[in-house]
Design a protein around this motif. Structure first.
Motif, PDB file in Angstrom:
ATOM      1  N   SER A 178       0.829  -1.217   0.000  1.00 31.65           N
ATOM      2  CA  SER A 178       0.000   0.000   0.000  1.00 31.65           C
ATOM      3  C   SER A 178       0.854   1.255   0.000  1.00 31.65           C
ATOM      4  O   SER A 178       0.601   2.208  -0.747  1.00 31.65           O
ATOM      5  N   LEU A 179       1.901   1.259   0.831  1.00 33.94           N
ATOM      6  CA  LEU A 179       2.768   2.432   0.893  1.00 33.94           C
ATOM      7  C   LEU A 179       3.536   2.618  -0.409  1.00 33.94           C
ATOM      8  O   LEU A 179       3.733   3.754  -0.870  1.00 33.94           O
ATOM      9  N   TRP A 180       3.971   1.516  -1.035  1.00 34.95           N
ATOM     10  CA  TRP A 180       4.703   1.645  -2.294  1.00 34.95           C
ATOM     11  C   TRP A 180       3.821   2.265  -3.372  1.00 34.95           C
ATOM     12  O   TRP A 180       4.278   3.116  -4.143  1.00 34.95           O
ATOM     13  N   ARG A 181       2.560   1.853  -3.440  1.00 35.32           N
ATOM     14  CA  ARG A 181       1.667   2.388  -4.474  1.00 35.32           C
ATOM     15  C   ARG A 181       1.373   3.866  -4.275  1.00 35.32           C
ATOM     16  O   ARG A 181       0.956   4.553  -5.210  1.00 35.32           O
TER      17      ARG A 181
ATOM     18  N   GLY B 187       8.275   4.630  -6.656  1.00 33.01           N
ATOM     19  CA  GLY B 187       6.914   4.143  -6.510  1.00 33.01           C
ATOM     20  C   GLY B 187       5.979   4.822  -7.490  1.00 33.01           C
ATOM     21  O   GLY B 187       6.386   5.522  -8.420  1.00 33.01           O
ATOM     22  N   SER B 188       4.705   4.629  -7.257  1.00 39.15           N
ATOM     23  CA  SER B 188       3.684   5.153  -8.170  1.00 39.15           C
ATOM     24  C   SER B 188       3.324   6.583  -7.791  1.00 39.15           C
ATOM     25  O   SER B 188       2.719   6.829  -6.744  1.00 39.15           O
ATOM     26  N   ILE B 189       3.709   7.538  -8.636  1.00 38.09           N
ATOM     27  CA  ILE B 189       3.414   8.950  -8.413  1.00 38.09           C
ATOM     28  C   ILE B 189       2.590   9.449  -9.594  1.00 38.09           C
ATOM     29  O   ILE B 189       3.108   9.578 -10.703  1.00 38.09           O
ATOM     30  N   GLY B 190       1.334   9.687  -9.355  1.00 38.06           N
ATOM     31  CA  GLY B 190       0.451  10.070 -10.439  1.00 38.06           C
ATOM     32  C   GLY B 190       0.299  11.574 -10.583  1.00 38.06           C
ATOM     33  O   GLY B 190       0.797  12.368  -9.782  1.00 38.06           O
TER      34      GLY B 190
END
Length: 343
Positions: A189-192, A265-268
């Motif tokens: 969860s934290l990585w996403r 990680g995932s940065i949108g």
């Protein structure tokens, strides 16, 4: 001549403003934190002057690598967004459209779940980062293979395949969430949500090298992207090798977003909102749009990361949440104010 100067003026003003914003954001990111550091001490630390206490070590070993990584990731995501928006001829296109972010999420989640508590590292990258990079590349390869036929690469098929791969990746990550233990579930969860807490000098160098490659490629692809705005048929008639251009853009975007997701990680939202904002200021010419998007993306992520580190210090918020919280309302404001320009 007067008309040319009139067209050049918004670009010069925007470039100057973004350059100053980037410099201010960089200094702010290094100065603020659990231990505030004065501007004079920052300069002294950067030139190697010994300082009392740990200020020099904090600047050189922690804050400068993190600031450079944030600037590199933000710039790369913004440039990739500008490339994809030009290729799809849609100002609302986003790097996640070709499935690289979703594939990276599957790769990182698999590394966390299958690796359990024995995750190691290869060089300066954790196995989670390597899994994310591999997952992103596999997703892009699937999209590219399906979208490419005897008539070349279909942008429409690529878009639809990206949606399908994203849906499949969401199902796979959901399955891993369901079977993961509490510790692995929290890590996934934290990585996403994205984060720059693992920043090192080596990661920052890799990210800046990828950014340099993207900006160098701009000299090859900008003219083609400008011509592609007229449509693929017109671009072919004007001498643009459309298939080669699309293939090059796919490789560049896959590399840029894959490395960004692997290290942060995932940065949108950065790849969507920044190129769109710059386009409203300077127009669709990619010779100006791409480098200015890099400046804007770097500034945005630096400010977002500084906010994430300081607003609830010593606790850090995930920077991906902050980019969405900052970017979404501002993007809605821009759309409401300039809706006639994007019809």
């Amino acid at each position: 001549m007067t008309a040319s100067l009139r067209r050049l003026r918004p670009r010069v003003i925007t470039a100057a403003a973004l350059s100053l914003c980037l410099l201010a954001s960089l200094v702010t990111a290094i100065a603020l934190g659990a231990v505030p550091i004065a501007f004079g001490d920052i300069l002294a630390a950067l030139i190697g002057t010994p300082l009392d206490g740990f200020s020099g070590d904090i600047v050189r070993a922690i804050r400068l690598p993190r600031a450079l990584l944030a600037a590199g990731v933000g710039a790369v995501l913004a440039v990739c967004g500008a490339y994809l928006q030009g290729m799809f001829r849609n100002p609302l296109a986003d790097p996640s459209l070709i499935g690289v972010t979703a594939g990276a999420s599957v790769g990182a989640s698999a590394a966390i779940v299958l690796g359990g508590g024995v995750l190691g590292a290869v060089g300066d990258l954790s196995l989670v980062s390597l899994g994310a990079f591999a997952g992103g590349l596999v997703a892009v390869w699937l999209v590219y293979r399906v979208a490419t036929g005897i008539n070349g690469t279909s942008v429409a098929t690529m878009l639809l395949m990206g949606i399908a791969v994203t849906a499949l990746a969401a199902s796979l990550t959901g399955l891993m969430d369901y079977f993961a233990d509490n510790e692995s579930l929290r890590r996934m969860s934290l990585w996403r949500m994205g984060g720059l807490d693992g920043a090192t000098g080596a990661r920052a160098v890799v990210m800046l090298a990828v950014l340099a490659l993207l900006l160098i490629s701009m000299m090859r692809v900008s003219r083609g992207l400008n011509t592609l705005l007229l449509g693929e048929s017109q671009a072919r008639h004007l001498g643009v090798d459309v298939e080669r251009l699309k293939n090059l853009l796919i490789v560049l975007v896959a590399l840029g977003v894959g490395v960004s997701v692997a290290v942060a990680g995932s940065i949108g939202f950065v790849g969507l909102v920044v190129p769109h904002m710059i386009r409203l200021c300077v127009g669709p010419d990619h010779r100006a749009l791409v480098p200015l998007s890099a400046l804007g993306g770097a500034s945005l992520l630096l400010l977002a990361d500084t906010f994430a580190r300081t607003i609830m210090a010593p606790t850090e918020l995930p920077v991906g949440l902050v980019t969405a919280l900052i970017g979404a309302p501002f993007f809605v404001f821009l759309l409401a104010r300039h809706r006639e320009l994007i019809r």
